[in-house]
Motif scaffolding. Structure first.
Motif, PDB file in Angstrom:
ATOM      1  N   LEU A 180       1.638   0.608 -10.076  1.00 46.08           N
ATOM      2  CA  LEU A 180       2.294   1.172  -8.895  1.00 46.08           C
ATOM      3  C   LEU A 180       3.341   2.223  -9.263  1.00 46.08           C
ATOM      4  O   LEU A 180       4.297   2.449  -8.509  1.00 46.08           O
ATOM      5  CB  LEU A 180       2.940   0.043  -8.077  1.00 46.08           C
ATOM      6  CG  LEU A 180       1.968  -1.010  -7.537  1.00 46.08           C
ATOM      7  CD1 LEU A 180       2.723  -2.122  -6.822  1.00 46.08           C
ATOM      8  CD2 LEU A 180       0.941  -0.381  -6.603  1.00 46.08           C
ATOM      9  N   SER A 181       3.137   2.897 -10.374  1.00 42.47           N
ATOM     10  CA  SER A 181       4.071   3.933 -10.818  1.00 42.47           C
ATOM     11  C   SER A 181       4.339   4.960  -9.722  1.00 42.47           C
ATOM     12  O   SER A 181       3.411   5.406  -9.033  1.00 42.47           O
ATOM     13  CB  SER A 181       3.495   4.674 -12.032  1.00 42.47           C
ATOM     14  OG  SER A 181       3.297   3.804 -13.118  1.00 42.47           O
ATOM     15  N   PHE A 182       5.622   5.290  -9.545  1.00 44.23           N
ATOM     16  CA  PHE A 182       6.083   6.369  -8.672  1.00 44.23           C
ATOM     17  C   PHE A 182       5.875   6.113  -7.178  1.00 44.23           C
ATOM     18  O   PHE A 182       6.050   7.021  -6.369  1.00 44.23           O
ATOM     19  CB  PHE A 182       5.433   7.708  -9.069  1.00 44.23           C
ATOM     20  CG  PHE A 182       5.546   8.003 -10.539  1.00 44.23           C
ATOM     21  CD1 PHE A 182       6.784   8.046 -11.160  1.00 44.23           C
ATOM     22  CD2 PHE A 182       4.408   8.196 -11.307  1.00 44.23           C
ATOM     23  CE1 PHE A 182       6.891   8.308 -12.527  1.00 44.23           C
ATOM     24  CE2 PHE A 182       4.505   8.446 -12.673  1.00 44.23           C
ATOM     25  CZ  PHE A 182       5.750   8.509 -13.278  1.00 44.23           C
ATOM     26  N   THR A 183       5.518   4.899  -6.796  1.00 40.38           N
ATOM     27  CA  THR A 183       5.455   4.575  -5.381  1.00 40.38           C
ATOM     28  C   THR A 183       6.844   4.138  -4.910  1.00 40.38           C
ATOM     29  O   THR A 183       7.733   3.878  -5.714  1.00 40.38           O
ATOM     30  CB  THR A 183       4.435   3.448  -5.112  1.00 40.38           C
ATOM     31  OG1 THR A 183       4.824   2.272  -5.837  1.00 40.38           O
ATOM     32  CG2 THR A 183       3.032   3.853  -5.536  1.00 40.38           C
ATOM     33  N   SER A 184       7.037   4.084  -3.601  1.00 42.19           N
ATOM     34  CA  SER A 184       8.330   3.698  -3.039  1.00 42.19           C
ATOM     35  C   SER A 184       8.162   2.497  -2.129  1.00 42.19           C
ATOM     36  O   SER A 184       7.212   2.437  -1.335  1.00 42.19           O
ATOM     37  CB  SER A 184       8.932   4.865  -2.250  1.00 42.19           C
ATOM     38  OG  SER A 184       9.225   5.955  -3.091  1.00 42.19           O
ATOM     39  N   THR A 226       0.845  -1.191   0.000  1.00 40.91           N
ATOM     40  CA  THR A 226       0.000   0.000   0.000  1.00 40.91           C
ATOM     41  C   THR A 226       0.875   1.232   0.000  1.00 40.91           C
ATOM     42  O   THR A 226       1.828   1.335   0.768  1.00 40.91           O
ATOM     43  CB  THR A 226      -0.917   0.032   1.232  1.00 40.91           C
ATOM     44  OG1 THR A 226      -1.760  -1.126   1.232  1.00 40.91           O
ATOM     45  CG2 THR A 226      -1.797   1.277   1.217  1.00 40.91           C
ATOM     46  N   SER A 227       0.557   2.173  -0.872  1.00 41.36           N
ATOM     47  CA  SER A 227       1.262   3.450  -0.917  1.00 41.36           C
ATOM     48  C   SER A 227       0.240   4.520  -1.262  1.00 41.36           C
ATOM     49  O   SER A 227      -0.270   4.563  -2.384  1.00 41.36           O
ATOM     50  CB  SER A 227       2.379   3.417  -1.965  1.00 41.36           C
ATOM     51  OG  SER A 227       3.041   4.663  -2.029  1.00 41.36           O
ATOM     52  N   GLY A 228      -0.072   5.365  -0.289  1.00 40.09           N
ATOM     53  CA  GLY A 228      -1.107   6.366  -0.514  1.00 40.09           C
ATOM     54  C   GLY A 228      -2.435   5.703  -0.814  1.00 40.09           C
ATOM     55  O   GLY A 228      -2.905   4.854  -0.060  1.00 40.09           O
TER      56      GLY A 228
END
Length: 235
Positions: A152-156, A100-102
């Protein structure tokens, strides 16, 4: 992901702040220091010891490419069984994890591919000699493969730390900006199902000690409001 504190918080992509910032964290107590790094200076290139840990015999030489799933021993292309709290893997095996990212929720196959012993001189360009005195850097190389259906582009990813040979947590050095010895970037544009990216985390060991394992403590494998949860480990 929420914060930089290794036990209490999670790291968000938005929190990467200013390029060239360096963060030194102690995993046990969550203390941290912010110190400016040298702007865009190339990392020093002295000779260094070879890799300390390598994939075990019989494990695929390129786990991410071959889709090896450490949780079940089966191909990870379809996601495989989700790793459970505290599950242990061998270096070279993949763990399928929820991610999970944002507002984005997906699934990744994470594989620690090697742990490489570095040289204290590697960190010279970061101008943090007083912060890392008496410590040796170890580079935890790992891959993240998208095994879900979400872009999931641009997630870390992050949330990877080292384990010393006695089992204690190492200190972690986070560098926001370019560090050639151990590059760590957000996932690229178009990071859809089947896409993979290599990344790296810097662990610091007291002189004479070695980092022999790694732990992923991203949600849901951290103990933030979930004291029974444990991270996933590779050795």
């Amino acid at each position: 992901m929420s914060s930089i504190s290794m036990r209490k918080t999670t790291l968000a992509a938005a929190g990467l702040a200013v390029a060239g910032t360096l963060v030194l964290t102690g995993c046990k107590d969550g203390n941290e220091e912010l110190t400016p790094a040298a702007p865009s200076a190339p990392a020093a290139q002295p000779s260094q010891p070879g890799g300390y840990a390598t994939p075990p015999a019989g494990a695929p030489s390129s786990p991410a490419a071959e889709g090896y799933d450490g949780a079940s021993g089966a191909p990870a292309g379809g996601g495989g069984a989700v790793a459970t709290s505290g599950q242990a893997f061998k270096i070279g095996q993949a763990a399928t994890v929820p991610f999970t990212s944002g507002s984005k929720t997906g699934q990744l196959a994470l594989t620690v591919t090697s742990i490489e012993a570095g040289n204290p001189a590697d960190l010279a360009s970061l101008n943090v000699a007083d912060k890392v005195k008496g410590k040796t850097p170890f580079y935890i190389h790992y891959t993240a493969k998208n095994t879900g259906t979400t872009d999931l582009s641009f997630t870390s990813v992050g949330h990877m730390k080292g384990l010393l040979d006695g089992g204690a947590e190492s200190d972690v050095l986070l560098v926001v900006g370019k560090f050639d010895k151990c590059p760590s970037e957000s996932l690229p544009s178009g990071f859809t199902n089947g896409k993979s990216q290599a990344s790296c985390a810097i662990a610091l060991a007291p002189t004479g000690a070695k980092v022999t394992g790694a732990e992923y403590w991203g949600d849901p494998y951290n103990n933030l409001n979930k004291p029974a949860q444990k991270g996933l480990t590779w050795k």
